[in-house]
Scaffold this active site. Structure first.
Site, PDB file in Angstrom:
ATOM      1  N   ASN A  17      35.689 -66.107 -24.681  1.00 12.62           N
ATOM      2  CA  ASN A  17      35.552 -67.448 -24.127  1.00 12.62           C
ATOM      3  C   ASN A  17      35.873 -68.533 -25.155  1.00 12.62           C
ATOM      4  O   ASN A  17      36.660 -69.451 -24.882  1.00 12.62           O
ATOM      5  CB  ASN A  17      34.120 -67.612 -23.587  1.00 12.62           C
ATOM      6  CG  ASN A  17      33.820 -69.035 -23.179  1.00 12.62           C
ATOM      7  OD1 ASN A  17      33.333 -69.838 -23.969  1.00 12.62           O
ATOM      8  ND2 ASN A  17      34.132 -69.376 -21.943  1.00 12.62           N
ATOM      9  N   GLY A  58      25.039 -67.998 -21.631  1.00 10.14           N
ATOM     10  CA  GLY A  58      25.861 -66.877 -22.073  1.00 10.14           C
ATOM     11  C   GLY A  58      26.073 -66.857 -23.578  1.00 10.14           C
ATOM     12  O   GLY A  58      25.710 -67.782 -24.300  1.00 10.14           O
ATOM     13  N   ASP A  59      26.643 -65.777 -24.040  1.00  4.73           N
ATOM     14  CA  ASP A  59      27.094 -65.595 -25.426  1.00  4.73           C
ATOM     15  C   ASP A  59      28.009 -64.370 -25.371  1.00  4.73           C
ATOM     16  O   ASP A  59      28.535 -64.043 -24.296  1.00  4.73           O
ATOM     17  CB  ASP A  59      25.901 -65.392 -26.376  1.00  4.73           C
ATOM     18  CG  ASP A  59      26.275 -65.511 -27.861  1.00  4.73           C
ATOM     19  OD1 ASP A  59      26.426 -66.637 -28.346  1.00  4.73           O
ATOM     20  OD2 ASP A  59      26.447 -64.470 -28.533  1.00  4.73           O
ATOM     21  N   LYS A 113      17.094 -67.644 -28.401  1.00  4.16           N
ATOM     22  CA  LYS A 113      18.231 -66.734 -28.204  1.00  4.16           C
ATOM     23  C   LYS A 113      17.702 -65.416 -27.679  1.00  4.16           C
ATOM     24  O   LYS A 113      16.544 -65.062 -27.927  1.00  4.16           O
ATOM     25  CB  LYS A 113      18.942 -66.486 -29.541  1.00  4.16           C
ATOM     26  CG  LYS A 113      20.344 -65.938 -29.414  1.00  4.16           C
ATOM     27  CD  LYS A 113      21.346 -67.038 -29.137  1.00  4.16           C
ATOM     28  CE  LYS A 113      22.732 -66.534 -28.871  1.00  4.16           C
ATOM     29  NZ  LYS A 113      23.719 -67.626 -28.895  1.00  4.16           N
ATOM     30  N   LYS A 129      21.357 -76.503 -34.386  1.00  5.28           N
ATOM     31  CA  LYS A 129      22.542 -76.856 -33.584  1.00  5.28           C
ATOM     32  C   LYS A 129      22.140 -77.773 -32.427  1.00  5.28           C
ATOM     33  O   LYS A 129      22.753 -78.814 -32.200  1.00  5.28           O
ATOM     34  CB  LYS A 129      23.166 -75.565 -33.041  1.00  5.28           C
ATOM     35  CG  LYS A 129      24.423 -75.776 -32.210  1.00  5.28           C
ATOM     36  CD  LYS A 129      24.811 -74.524 -31.411  1.00  5.28           C
ATOM     37  CE  LYS A 129      24.979 -73.294 -32.270  1.00  5.28           C
ATOM     38  NZ  LYS A 129      25.575 -72.158 -31.506  1.00  5.28           N
ATOM     39  N   GLN A 135      20.299 -71.875 -33.715  1.00  7.54           N
ATOM     40  CA  GLN A 135      20.337 -72.650 -32.474  1.00  7.54           C
ATOM     41  C   GLN A 135      19.417 -73.869 -32.555  1.00  7.54           C
ATOM     42  O   GLN A 135      19.727 -74.934 -32.012  1.00  7.54           O
ATOM     43  CB  GLN A 135      19.922 -71.754 -31.305  1.00  7.54           C
ATOM     44  CG  GLN A 135      20.294 -72.291 -29.932  1.00  7.54           C
ATOM     45  CD  GLN A 135      21.743 -72.014 -29.559  1.00  7.54           C
ATOM     46  OE1 GLN A 135      22.240 -70.914 -29.756  1.00  7.54           O
ATOM     47  NE2 GLN A 135      22.426 -73.013 -29.032  1.00  7.54           N
TER      48      GLN A 135
HETATM   49  P1  NDP Z   1      33.044 -63.182 -25.715  1.00 13.60           P
HETATM   50  O1  NDP Z   1      32.235 -62.006 -25.352  1.00 13.60           O
HETATM   51  O2  NDP Z   1      33.715 -63.959 -24.646  1.00 13.60           O
HETATM   52  O3  NDP Z   1      34.171 -62.772 -26.765  1.00 13.60           O
HETATM   53  C1  NDP Z   1      33.834 -62.215 -27.987  1.00 13.60           C
HETATM   54  C2  NDP Z   1      35.094 -61.895 -28.730  1.00 13.60           C
HETATM   55  O4  NDP Z   1      34.781 -61.565 -30.068  1.00 13.60           O
HETATM   56  C3  NDP Z   1      35.828 -60.702 -28.148  1.00 13.60           C
HETATM   57  O5  NDP Z   1      37.201 -60.849 -28.373  1.00 13.60           O
HETATM   58  C4  NDP Z   1      35.268 -59.563 -28.972  1.00 13.60           C
HETATM   59  O6  NDP Z   1      36.099 -58.426 -29.068  1.00 13.60           O
HETATM   60  C5  NDP Z   1      35.133 -60.199 -30.321  1.00 13.60           C
HETATM   61  N1  NDP Z   1      34.065 -59.523 -31.059  1.00 13.60           N
HETATM   62  C6  NDP Z   1      32.776 -59.415 -30.697  1.00 13.60           C
HETATM   63  N2  NDP Z   1      32.092 -58.679 -31.574  1.00 13.60           N
HETATM   64  C7  NDP Z   1      32.993 -58.321 -32.494  1.00 13.60           C
HETATM   65  C8  NDP Z   1      32.909 -57.560 -33.665  1.00 13.60           C
HETATM   66  N3  NDP Z   1      31.745 -56.997 -34.045  1.00 13.60           N
HETATM   67  N4  NDP Z   1      34.023 -57.411 -34.403  1.00 13.60           N
HETATM   68  C9  NDP Z   1      35.199 -57.969 -34.015  1.00 13.60           C
HETATM   69  N5  NDP Z   1      35.337 -58.697 -32.906  1.00 13.60           N
HETATM   70  C10 NDP Z   1      34.256 -58.866 -32.161  1.00 13.60           C
HETATM   71  O7  NDP Z   1      32.085 -64.114 -26.570  1.00 13.60           O
HETATM   72  P2  NDP Z   1      32.214 -65.666 -26.899  1.00 13.60           P
HETATM   73  O8  NDP Z   1      33.630 -66.057 -27.026  1.00 13.60           O
HETATM   74  O9  NDP Z   1      31.343 -66.393 -25.943  1.00 13.60           O
HETATM   75  O10 NDP Z   1      31.488 -65.734 -28.316  1.00 13.60           O
HETATM   76  C11 NDP Z   1      32.201 -65.637 -29.543  1.00 13.60           C
HETATM   77  C12 NDP Z   1      31.371 -66.249 -30.651  1.00 13.60           C
HETATM   78  O11 NDP Z   1      31.101 -67.620 -30.347  1.00 13.60           O
HETATM   79  C13 NDP Z   1      30.002 -65.610 -30.888  1.00 13.60           C
HETATM   80  O12 NDP Z   1      29.692 -65.699 -32.274  1.00 13.60           O
HETATM   81  C14 NDP Z   1      29.061 -66.517 -30.112  1.00 13.60           C
HETATM   82  O13 NDP Z   1      27.746 -66.441 -30.609  1.00 13.60           O
HETATM   83  C15 NDP Z   1      29.701 -67.862 -30.407  1.00 13.60           C
HETATM   84  N6  NDP Z   1      29.376 -68.955 -29.480  1.00 13.60           N
HETATM   85  C16 NDP Z   1      29.584 -68.828 -28.135  1.00 13.60           C
HETATM   86  C17 NDP Z   1      29.286 -69.878 -27.300  1.00 13.60           C
HETATM   87  C18 NDP Z   1      29.554 -69.827 -25.843  1.00 13.60           C
HETATM   88  O14 NDP Z   1      29.329 -70.844 -25.174  1.00 13.60           O
HETATM   89  N7  NDP Z   1      30.039 -68.742 -25.282  1.00 13.60           N
HETATM   90  C19 NDP Z   1      28.699 -71.130 -27.821  1.00 13.60           C
HETATM   91  C20 NDP Z   1      28.605 -71.186 -29.261  1.00 13.60           C
HETATM   92  C21 NDP Z   1      28.922 -70.114 -30.037  1.00 13.60           C
HETATM   93  P3  NDP Z   1      35.771 -57.138 -28.204  1.00 13.60           P
HETATM   94  O15 NDP Z   1      36.188 -57.476 -26.807  1.00 13.60           O
HETATM   95  O16 NDP Z   1      36.587 -56.047 -28.819  1.00 13.60           O
HETATM   96  O17 NDP Z   1      34.300 -56.878 -28.324  1.00 13.60           O
HETATM   97  O1  2IT Z   2      25.494 -70.009 -29.486  1.00 10.00           O
HETATM   98  C1  2IT Z   2      25.457 -70.837 -28.565  1.00 10.00           C
HETATM   99  O2  2IT Z   2      25.307 -72.051 -28.780  1.00 10.00           O
HETATM  100  C2  2IT Z   2      25.639 -70.359 -27.190  1.00 10.00           C
HETATM  101  N1  2IT Z   2      25.874 -69.170 -26.985  1.00 10.00           N
HETATM  102  C3  2IT Z   2      25.495 -71.310 -26.035  1.00 10.00           C
HETATM  103  C4  2IT Z   2      24.048 -71.549 -25.707  1.00 10.00           C
HETATM  104  C5  2IT Z   2      23.779 -72.335 -24.464  1.00 10.00           C
HETATM  105  O3  2IT Z   2      22.590 -72.444 -24.143  1.00 10.00           O
HETATM  106  O4  2IT Z   2      24.698 -72.835 -23.807  1.00 10.00           O
END
Ligand code: NDP
Ligand code: 2IT
Length: 445
Positions: free
Chosen positions: A239, A164-165, A125, A113, A110
């Site tokens: 998301n 969130g994450d 984080k 980034k 992070q």
């Molecule tokens: P969500 O909780 O909305 O969705 C996560 C998705 O990934 C779900 O479909 C979940 O499946 C799947 N998943 C999680 N863990 C596993 C696993 N161990 N094996 C297989 N599938 C898995 O999270 P986000 O979409 O927000 O985050 C997804 C990724 O993006 C993460 O790496 C996060 O750190 C990164 N990210 C998110 C940001 C954000 O703004 N939200 C910003 C930048 C990066 P299931 O429902 O079965 O758990």
């Molecule tokens: O991994 C990431 O960059 C996030 N989950 C978003 C972090 C944030 O502060 O919006």
């Protein structure tokens, strides 16, 4: 032993039980050889020793009462990694796999980034091993309130601003914000990803997925191409995956897959995003349901196949760390994949990344490609400070510009340091330089 090798040896010894952290740190350190070997100032100022050590790591008990009246205890974390260029900023992850190694790797990533976004945000984080899956709204609320009852004393709009994450979306941010406000008696921008109408920014929900597509679009523009007619494979169904799919479809691509931790959907004719949103966002259900509704789609259980077996032009891993391994990379390349954009944080294993680079795949590392989420969080902070709200179009235009700028800065850094097209090296170096300069300007602290 070179300075970098010495630092790698130190973390391998001190942080031996933290494989994800070591993986993330090594990837960055390997890219920095070219800078650090040329100038002894880094070693003299102990810059890398300081960079790999978080400024502060807080671990705390989160007790809460479930619907059956039983006391449950989870572990909470906040790692405040680096505040050289701004207040700590980064998400909270609620997932049973969460531990100090995962939170440290995410906080470390992070830091670079946030630097790449060009906005004044340091790296942090946090999260918990709490699993929101299968919990009632009331259980999630009680957990979030208990989590914030400890976290509130460590954060603040000018100190540390979580978001969130995985497992933390609008519902969880709402419950945590309510508790923070009740404790401190102040309405302030201490969290991002807030609801529209109580301090949230339009387009923050869409931002990470949209940003991922914008950075790849900028690259495609540069090579005189576009998304029209391209086949895109996406992993994850949360998301990031959903809004990456939405944007890339609107630009003329066909998205053929999405997944969750149980299995993946392959819909050759192109996914129906409305069905997917109903299943994943509205009903919080499993992705297998999709194949019950669309009979020409195929569901494959994780024990039987990988989402990366599907032929595609562009692969967007948007689920979690280490979800794309060397055999997946070989399969993708043999099936004609030319572009990989990491929506998730560190989804690609290091040997798989190297394989992609060796085969000329345009590979966009997470710290650049998924920076749109935190960048828009930065825009939410600005709106909160100014006590105003921008329109969706204004925020989206700023996000698009930030992602285009990130593309050009990682592209230029890769060229400047003799590895044109290596966006891993470009992102690590470009992110590092700004943080390193700030740390040196501020003395040994
Ligand atoms: P969500 O909780 O909305 O969705 C996560 C998705 O990934 C779900 O479909 C979940 O499946 C799947 N998943 C999680 N863990 C596993 C696993 N161990 N094996 C297989 N599938 C898995 O999270 P986000 O979409 O927000 O985050 C997804 C990724 O993006 C993460 O790496 C996060 O750190 C990164 N990210 C998110 C940001 C954000 O703004 N939200 C910003 C930048 C990066 P299931 O429902 O079965 O758990
Ligand atoms: O991994 C990431 O960059 C996030 N989950 C978003 C972090 C944030 O502060 O919006």
């Amino acid at each position: 032993m070179s300075y970098i090798d010495n630092i790698i040896a130190i973390i391998e010894k001190k942080d031996a039980g933290q494989p994800e952290f070591i993986q993330a740190a090594k990837e960055v350190l390997e890219s920095l050889r070219i800078i650090v070997d040329q100038d002894s100032i880094y070693e003299k100022s102990g810059l890398l020793e300081r960079l790999v050590e978080p400024e502060r790591a807080i671990i705390f008990r989160v007790p809460w009462v479930d619907d059956a009246g039983k006391v449950q205890v989870n572990r909470g974390f906040r790692v405040q990694y680096n505040s050289a260029i701004g207040p700590y900023k980064g998400g909270l992850r609620f997932h049973p796999s969460v531990n100090i190694s995962i939170i440290k790797f995410l906080g470390f990533e992070q830091t670079f980034k946030n630097s790449l976004t060009g906005l004044p945000m340091g790296g942090g984080k946090g999260g918990s091993d709490f699993d929101p899956k299968g919990k009632s709204d009331n259980e999630v609320m009680r957990f979030c309130q208990s989590f914030m009852t400890e976290l509130y004393r460590h954060i603040g709009p000018d100190t540390d601003v979580p978001a969130g994450d995985i497992g933390v979306g609008g519902r969880e941010i709402g419950f945590m914000y309510g508790q923070y406000k009740k404790i401190v008696n102040r309405f302030e921008g201490v969290l991002t990803g807030k609801g529209i109408g109580w301090g949230g920014s339009l387009a923050r929900t869409e931002a990470t997925g949209y940003g991922l597509i914008y950075i790849v679009e900028e690259y495609l523009k540069k090579i005189g191409d576009g998304f029209k007619g391209k086949t895109v494979a996406i992993s994850g169904g949360g998301n990031v995956a959903i809004f990456a799919a939405q944007k890339v479809m609107s630009l003329g691509a066909t998205v053929v897959s999405m997944s969750d931790s149980n299995g993946s959907i392959y819909h050759k004719a192109g996914l129906n995003l409305d069905t997917m949103k109903d299943i994943k966002i509205i009903n919080r259900d499993r992705i297998s349901k999709y194949a019950d509704i669309h009979k020409d789609a195929v569901y494959t259980d994780v024990s039987k196949g990988r989402v990366w077996d599907i032929p595609c032009d562009i692969a967007l891993p948007c689920a979690t760390q280490n979800e794309l391994l060397i055999d997946d990379a070989k399969k993708l390349v043999s099936n004609g994949c030319k572009i990989v954009g990491e929506g998730a944080n560190m989804p690609t294993a290091m040997d798989a990344t190297e394989y992609f680079l060796s085969k000329g795949v345009a590979f966009f590392p997470g710290k650049a490609a998924n920076a749109g989420g935190v960048a828009t969080s930065g825009l939410e902070m600005s709106q909160n400070s100014a006590r105003l709200s921008w329109s969706f179009e204004e925020v989206d235009a700023k996000l698009n510009k930030i992602m285009a700028n990130i593309f050009h800065s990682i592209d230029s850094a890769a060229k400047e340091y003799g590895k044109p097209g290596n966006f891993v090296l470009g992102a690590n170096i470009a992110g590092f330089k700004k943080v390193a300069k700030a740390m040196m300007d501020q003395g040994v602290v």
